[in-house]
Write a protein that holds these residues in place. Structure first.
Motif, PDB file in Angstrom:
ATOM      1  N   ALA A 410       0.840  -1.197   0.000  1.00  0.00           N
ATOM      2  CA  ALA A 410       0.000   0.000   0.000  1.00  0.00           C
ATOM      3  C   ALA A 410       0.876   1.248   0.000  1.00  0.00           C
ATOM      4  N   ALA A 415      -0.344   5.139  -0.939  1.00  0.00           N
ATOM      5  CA  ALA A 415      -1.305   5.364   0.150  1.00  0.00           C
ATOM      6  C   ALA A 415      -0.591   6.007   1.321  1.00  0.00           C
ATOM      7  N   VAL A 418      -0.888   3.482   5.881  1.00  0.00           N
ATOM      8  CA  VAL A 418      -0.734   2.078   5.495  1.00  0.00           C
ATOM      9  C   VAL A 418      -0.541   1.191   6.714  1.00  0.00           C
ATOM     10  N   LEU A 423      -4.635   0.243   6.846  1.00  0.00           N
ATOM     11  CA  LEU A 423      -4.456  -0.751   5.798  1.00  0.00           C
ATOM     12  C   LEU A 423      -5.814  -1.294   5.363  1.00  0.00           C
ATOM     13  N   GLN A 426      -7.554   1.176   3.206  1.00  0.00           N
ATOM     14  CA  GLN A 426      -6.864   1.258   1.919  1.00  0.00           C
ATOM     15  C   GLN A 426      -7.275   0.080   1.029  1.00  0.00           C
ATOM     16  N   CYS A 427      -7.332  -1.115   1.672  1.00  0.00           N
ATOM     17  CA  CYS A 427      -7.639  -2.315   0.902  1.00  0.00           C
ATOM     18  C   CYS A 427      -9.053  -2.270   0.339  1.00  0.00           C
ATOM     19  N   ASP A 430      -8.958  -0.632  -3.116  1.00  0.00           N
ATOM     20  CA  ASP A 430      -8.259  -1.247  -4.243  1.00  0.00           C
ATOM     21  C   ASP A 430      -8.724  -2.694  -4.392  1.00  0.00           C
ATOM     22  N   ASP A 433      -5.985  -5.402  -3.673  1.00  0.00           N
ATOM     23  CA  ASP A 433      -5.639  -5.378  -2.245  1.00  0.00           C
ATOM     24  C   ASP A 433      -6.764  -5.971  -1.414  1.00  0.00           C
TER      25      ASP A 433
END
Ligand code: M6R
Length: 611
Positions: A410, A415, A418, A423, A426-427, A430, A433
């Motif tokens: 990430a 990002a 992260v 995380l 962020q995942c 995406d 991810d």
């Protein structure tokens, strides 16, 4: 490895010390002893072998102050005379660690007419205490430890001081405990199990003076220091078998919960801005560790390079500091250790920090020397592991390292947040991810299925226990699982075994493979399967019996294999967490088939606190 327990209280010390020593038995030892003070001279009891033998010998011995020890031989054979405590003059001492300058110190003492009763490095400490004795116990300890090079955790008694115990630490763990106005000292938390125990870990260079009336802490100069106490419900630190025949078997069943908990703790941690900065600027990752923890590093290296496209290396910690490693400010060093006390891993971590690296500790014991040293800690939540052969802690290490790999990925993609909870969000943004994180979240269930699928290992073990040697092969991530499977097997079955990258077999090791040699192939990566099959056929052509652990159903029924175990399929980079399970169970069953106790392998210790 060696264990220390000490007690200052209102009750007889011997039962308390013996209970503590029993709780440390899982660490591995070859002799045990205790010394008690009851006003007059020391009562010393030592025995080669088990704590049970010491218990018989200590029955009826009185003294409300005492120190006890389990010894794992380093200097001098396992014997009663080399067992701790060591007594010289007015002092009795138990010691964990290694005194590197003991030869020179011993020579000096001998030149001034003193005689030694053991072959240990530790006895010299009692001689130094006597040398510096001018009537002040604390001063004698301060001066004695100032002359020591190496590592030590010490618990010391002094004749004429029947309500006092002094503990000191440098480089080897030591924890002070208090409950109901009684004082304890131990090298490990499990020795201090019990409700309402307050604990205070000593740091390097600190000395604790425990008296019936209270505890006081000092630095090496004798200056008083304040320490923080924390209350632990240490009942949970003394695991029970709960109907299982061995802790190792129970701990394999605990793998799904261990990894689920490790992932949950990672993902719920609040974001950490300085860690995010570090991950964003990381150009090179070094994972330093020993044994099984090193093998988790081998698997993590594959994941970090593939997911984050950052060069990564798994380094054997005992070699690290002797190779003058290249470390810069953009190097992220990850020290992986179940115990957090492994001397080689600690030394590598210290060097990396000295050279400017940011240090992340992946550790299972929360209050350890490694977690104290690290800039950031990723806890593995496997719970106390008793079996000397690491199982659930390995799987938990893998999950922690895979999550770190996702964080680095990430960070690489730009990002900002992260770490941990960041995380997860962020995942969600995406697609790829999100898929990877979901795969990780599914691992506990897959590990549970792998345990159920591994029943056949009992049958394999019946054949393996008479083999002269056993080989484990795999490519890519499967290689990481293969080497761990081999280590597990040799540790507790005592059968010679090697784990190899499958393609390496033909470059030498094939010469050792002949009729009836078991060769276990780990094969979970479809892209590499036919390559691994080439190595399997090379071995079979030399008379080997080939066994297979695979997630690829089309290979599980292939006739060239003597037997196979089909584990559930998962993302190839994370597969070692699943494919290692049949290998852990194979080692367990083979140890039983060989008549060995899988929880207490010969010559080995749970936590290796010497170099
Ligand atoms: O406590 P650590 O994880 O640092 O220990 C490292 C090794 O000593 C340990 O993994 C050892 O190899 C195990 N006995 C393997 O089962």
């Amino acid at each position: 490895m060696c264990g220390i327990v000490g007690f200052v209280g209102r009750r007889n010390a011997a039962p308390v010390l013996l209970e503590g020593l029993r709780r440390l038995e899982y660490r591995g030892y070859d002799s045990a002893g205790l010394a008690l003070l009851d006003g007059g001279a020391f009562t010393l009891v030592r025995r080669k072998g088990r704590v049970a033998a010491l218990e018989d010998a200590a029955r009826g011995k009185a003294g409300k102050v005492g120190i006890g020890h389990t010894r794992w031989a380093t200097h001098g054979a396992p014997s009663e005379r080399n067992a701790h405590p060591h007594i010289y003059g007015k002092f009795a001492v138990v010691h964990n660690g290694i005194i590197e300058n003991y030869r020179a110190l011993k020579k000096e003492c001998e030149e001034s007419g003193e005689t030694f009763a053991s072959d240990t490095d530790s006895e010299v400490i009692a001689h130094l205490l006597a040398k510096y004795d001018e009537g002040d116990f604390l001063d004698s300890v301060r001066h004695a430890v100032a002359g020591l090079r190496g590592s030590y955790a010490l618990a010391i008694l002094c004749e004429g001081r029947p309500d006092e115990l002094i503990a000191a630490r440098k480089g080897s763990p030591l924890i002070v405990g208090e409950r109901d106005g009684e004082w304890y000292v131990a090298s490990d938390i499990p020795a201090l199990a019990g409700k309402g125990m307050k604990l205070c870990p000593l740091s390097d260079g600190e000395i604790a003076v425990l008296k019936r009336g209270g505890a006081a802490f000092f630095d090496i100069e004798g200056k008083r220091i304040e320490k923080e106490w924390a209350e632990y419900d240490t009942e949970t630190s003394a695991p029970q078998l709960c109907g299982y025949p061995h802790f190792m078997r129970k701990e394999i069943d605990e793998i799904p919960a261990s990894i689920a908990q490790t992932a949950a703790e990672f993902l719920k941690k609040p974001a950490n801005q300085s860690l995010c900065e570090v991950l964003c600027h990381t150009e090179y990752v070094q994972i330093v560790a020993c044994g099984t923890a090193y093998h988790s590093g081998l698997a993590a290296k594959c994941a970090i390079e593939a997911l984050a496209r950052i060069p990564a290396e798994a380094c054997i910690a005992s070699e690290y500091r002797y190779r003058d490693p290249v470390v810069s400010k953009s190097t992220l060093v990850v020290a992986v250790s179940q115990s957090g006390e492994t001397a080689d891993t600690l030394a590598a971590a210290r060097l990396a920090k000295e050279r400017g690296a940011y240090l992340i500790a992946v550790a299972n014991v929360p209050h350890s020397s490694l977690t104290a040293l690290a800039d950031h800690v990723i806890p593995t939540a496997a719970g106390t592991e008793i079996g000397v052969a690491a199982t659930k802690s390995y799987n938990a290490q893998l999950i922690a390292l895979y999550l770190l790999a996702l964080s680095l990925r990430a960070a690489k993609s730009g990002a900002r947040d992260v770490s941990s909870s960041g995380l997860a969000s962020q995942c969600e943004r995406d697609g790829e991810d999100a898929r990877l994180l979901e795969t990780l979240r599914a691992l506990p269930a897959l590990c549970g299925e792998a345990i159920a699928a591994s029943r056949k290992t009992k049958e394999w073990a019946r054949r393996f226990c008479s083999a002269k040697s056993i080989y484990f092969i795999g490519r890519g991530c499967d290689h990481a699982a293969a080497v761990e499977g081999s280590l597990k097997l040799k540790e507790i079955s005592y059968l010679p075994s090697e784990g190899y990258p499958a393609g390496e077999l033909k470059h030498g090791t094939l010469a050792l493979i002949g009729r009836d040699t078991p060769v276990v192939a780990v094969m979970t990566d479809r892209a590499l399967a036919e390559k691994t099959m080439n190595s399997v056929h090379e071995a079979i052509s030399r008379g080997a019996d080939a066994y297979l652990v695979t997630s690829l159903s089309e290979y599980a029924e292939r006739k060239e294999f003597a037997a196979s175990i089909l584990v559930p399929a998962c993302e190839r980079l994370f597969s070692p967490a699943v494919s290692v399970i049949p290998l852990q169970l194979l080692a367990y069953e083979t140890a039983l088939a060989c008549g060995n106790d899988p929880d207490k392998p010969r010559n080995l210790a749970k936590s290796v606190t010497v170099e």
